[in-house]
Design a protein around this motif. Structure first.
Motif, PDB file in Angstrom:
ATOM      1  N   MET A   1      -1.456   6.886 -10.319  1.00 44.67           N
ATOM      2  CA  MET A   1      -0.523   5.923  -9.742  1.00 44.67           C
ATOM      3  C   MET A   1      -0.002   5.013 -10.835  1.00 44.67           C
ATOM      4  O   MET A   1      -0.774   4.504 -11.633  1.00 44.67           O
ATOM      5  CB  MET A   1      -1.263   5.094  -8.689  1.00 44.67           C
ATOM      6  N   ARG A   2       1.289   4.845 -10.896  1.00 38.83           N
ATOM      7  CA  ARG A   2       1.836   3.849 -11.804  1.00 38.83           C
ATOM      8  C   ARG A   2       2.073   2.570 -11.016  1.00 38.83           C
ATOM      9  O   ARG A   2       2.170   2.576  -9.804  1.00 38.83           O
ATOM     10  CB  ARG A   2       3.171   4.200 -12.427  1.00 38.83           C
ATOM     11  N   GLY A   3       2.225   1.503 -11.778  1.00 38.56           N
ATOM     12  CA  GLY A   3       2.546   0.239 -11.136  1.00 38.56           C
ATOM     13  C   GLY A   3       3.967   0.252 -10.615  1.00 38.56           C
ATOM     14  O   GLY A   3       4.759   1.151 -10.915  1.00 38.56           O
ATOM     15  N   PHE A   4       4.276  -0.734  -9.819  1.00 38.17           N
ATOM     16  CA  PHE A   4       5.618  -0.849  -9.279  1.00 38.17           C
ATOM     17  C   PHE A   4       6.615  -1.176 -10.381  1.00 38.17           C
ATOM     18  O   PHE A   4       6.280  -1.845 -11.354  1.00 38.17           O
ATOM     19  CB  PHE A   4       5.690  -1.983  -8.248  1.00 38.17           C
ATOM     20  N   GLY A   5       7.859  -0.732 -10.186  1.00 41.30           N
ATOM     21  CA  GLY A   5       8.951  -1.165 -11.038  1.00 41.30           C
ATOM     22  C   GLY A   5       9.251  -2.624 -10.743  1.00 41.30           C
ATOM     23  O   GLY A   5       8.719  -3.215  -9.791  1.00 41.30           O
ATOM     24  N   GLU A   6      10.129  -3.222 -11.528  1.00 46.34           N
ATOM     25  CA  GLU A   6      10.416  -4.654 -11.403  1.00 46.34           C
ATOM     26  C   GLU A   6      10.924  -5.037 -10.003  1.00 46.34           C
ATOM     27  O   GLU A   6      10.420  -5.984  -9.394  1.00 46.34           O
ATOM     28  CB  GLU A   6      11.439  -5.065 -12.457  1.00 46.34           C
ATOM     29  N   LEU A   7      11.911  -4.314  -9.486  1.00 48.09           N
ATOM     30  CA  LEU A   7      12.444  -4.648  -8.169  1.00 48.09           C
ATOM     31  C   LEU A   7      11.449  -4.284  -7.066  1.00 48.09           C
ATOM     32  O   LEU A   7      11.304  -5.025  -6.089  1.00 48.09           O
ATOM     33  CB  LEU A   7      13.799  -3.974  -7.936  1.00 48.09           C
ATOM     34  N   GLU A   8      10.740  -3.176  -7.223  1.00 50.68           N
ATOM     35  CA  GLU A   8       9.704  -2.820  -6.252  1.00 50.68           C
ATOM     36  C   GLU A   8       8.666  -3.944  -6.167  1.00 50.68           C
ATOM     37  O   GLU A   8       8.271  -4.343  -5.068  1.00 50.68           O
ATOM     38  CB  GLU A   8       8.998  -1.527  -6.658  1.00 50.68           C
ATOM     39  N   ALA A   9       8.240  -4.442  -7.314  1.00 51.36           N
ATOM     40  CA  ALA A   9       7.230  -5.513  -7.346  1.00 51.36           C
ATOM     41  C   ALA A   9       7.764  -6.773  -6.683  1.00 51.36           C
ATOM     42  O   ALA A   9       7.036  -7.448  -5.933  1.00 51.36           O
ATOM     43  CB  ALA A   9       6.810  -5.798  -8.785  1.00 51.36           C
ATOM     44  N   ALA A  10       9.019  -7.125  -6.929  1.00 47.60           N
ATOM     45  CA  ALA A  10       9.604  -8.317  -6.316  1.00 47.60           C
ATOM     46  C   ALA A  10       9.681  -8.172  -4.803  1.00 47.60           C
ATOM     47  O   ALA A  10       9.384  -9.116  -4.055  1.00 47.60           O
ATOM     48  CB  ALA A  10      10.996  -8.582  -6.902  1.00 47.60           C
ATOM     49  N   ILE A  11      10.040  -6.990  -4.337  1.00 46.14           N
ATOM     50  CA  ILE A  11      10.125  -6.741  -2.893  1.00 46.14           C
ATOM     51  C   ILE A  11       8.733  -6.785  -2.271  1.00 46.14           C
ATOM     52  O   ILE A  11       8.530  -7.434  -1.234  1.00 46.14           O
ATOM     53  CB  ILE A  11      10.838  -5.404  -2.624  1.00 46.14           C
ATOM     54  N   MET A  12       7.767  -6.117  -2.884  1.00 46.44           N
ATOM     55  CA  MET A  12       6.407  -6.138  -2.352  1.00 46.44           C
ATOM     56  C   MET A  12       5.862  -7.559  -2.339  1.00 46.44           C
ATOM     57  O   MET A  12       5.193  -7.956  -1.378  1.00 46.44           O
ATOM     58  CB  MET A  12       5.495  -5.205  -3.152  1.00 46.44           C
ATOM     59  N   ASP A  13       6.151  -8.328  -3.366  1.00 43.94           N
ATOM     60  CA  ASP A  13       5.698  -9.722  -3.407  1.00 43.94           C
ATOM     61  C   ASP A  13       6.226 -10.489  -2.204  1.00 43.94           C
ATOM     62  O   ASP A  13       5.476 -11.206  -1.535  1.00 43.94           O
ATOM     63  CB  ASP A  13       6.145 -10.393  -4.705  1.00 43.94           C
ATOM     64  N   ARG A  14       7.509 -10.346  -1.902  1.00 45.23           N
ATOM     65  CA  ARG A  14       8.099 -11.041  -0.754  1.00 45.23           C
ATOM     66  C   ARG A  14       7.439 -10.609   0.549  1.00 45.23           C
ATOM     67  O   ARG A  14       7.164 -11.425   1.429  1.00 45.23           O
ATOM     68  CB  ARG A  14       9.605 -10.793  -0.663  1.00 45.23           C
ATOM     69  N   LEU A  15       7.172  -9.315   0.668  1.00 44.19           N
ATOM     70  CA  LEU A  15       6.547  -8.816   1.892  1.00 44.19           C
ATOM     71  C   LEU A  15       5.104  -9.301   2.017  1.00 44.19           C
ATOM     72  O   LEU A  15       4.661  -9.659   3.113  1.00 44.19           O
ATOM     73  CB  LEU A  15       6.630  -7.292   1.942  1.00 44.19           C
ATOM     74  N   TRP A  16       4.375  -9.326   0.913  1.00 40.13           N
ATOM     75  CA  TRP A  16       2.996  -9.830   0.960  1.00 40.13           C
ATOM     76  C   TRP A  16       2.983 -11.323   1.302  1.00 40.13           C
ATOM     77  O   TRP A  16       2.165 -11.772   2.092  1.00 40.13           O
ATOM     78  CB  TRP A  16       2.277  -9.593  -0.356  1.00 40.13           C
TER      79      TRP A  16
END
Length: 121
Positions: A1-16
């Motif tokens: 598994m790789r980490g999230f890309g920059e926009l993926e991480a920003a979106i996941m952060d908002r959802l969390w």
């Protein structure tokens, strides 16, 4: 598994942070103060996260509401597990990792190991 890309991480952060099912429009509104993004860009990334299994969705009229399938902590644990799996010598990687921990982090690790040992007994 790789980490999230920059926009993926920003979106996941908002959802969390939200902690509840959220529409793409709501995610976009949360991101707009920091980024100039198109709705379709956010929709595409959210859909990709759904297809990868990181999000679940439920119908909300003509749209969907999305929610993470794992906590931020579970995501971090998966990254750590993958890093150990990739290390040439996982035991040595752990020794080096622990050597970089703060006293509070080391105490938390001790508590986690004790809880794990109690559960395994």
């Amino acid at each position: 598994m790789r980490g999230f890309g920059e926009l993926e991480a920003a979106i996941m952060d908002r959802l969390w942070v939200r902690g509840e099912p959220t529409t793409v429009r709501e995610v976009l509104d949360d991101l707009r103060p920091e980024r100039d993004l198109a709705y379709n860009t956010v929709l595409t990334v959210v859909d990709n996260l759904f297809k990868k299994g990181w999000l679940r969705r439920e119908r909300a009229g003509r749209a969907h509401r999305f929610q993470p399938t794992a906590s931020r902590e579970e995501y971090g644990a998966r990254l750590l597990r993958d890093a150990l799996d990739e290390a040439g010598d996982p035991a040595e990687a752990l020794v080096r990792f622990v050597g970089r921990m703060t006293a509070d982090e080391a105490a938390a690790l001790r508590r986690a190991l004790q809880a794990h040992e109690r559960g395994a007994a």
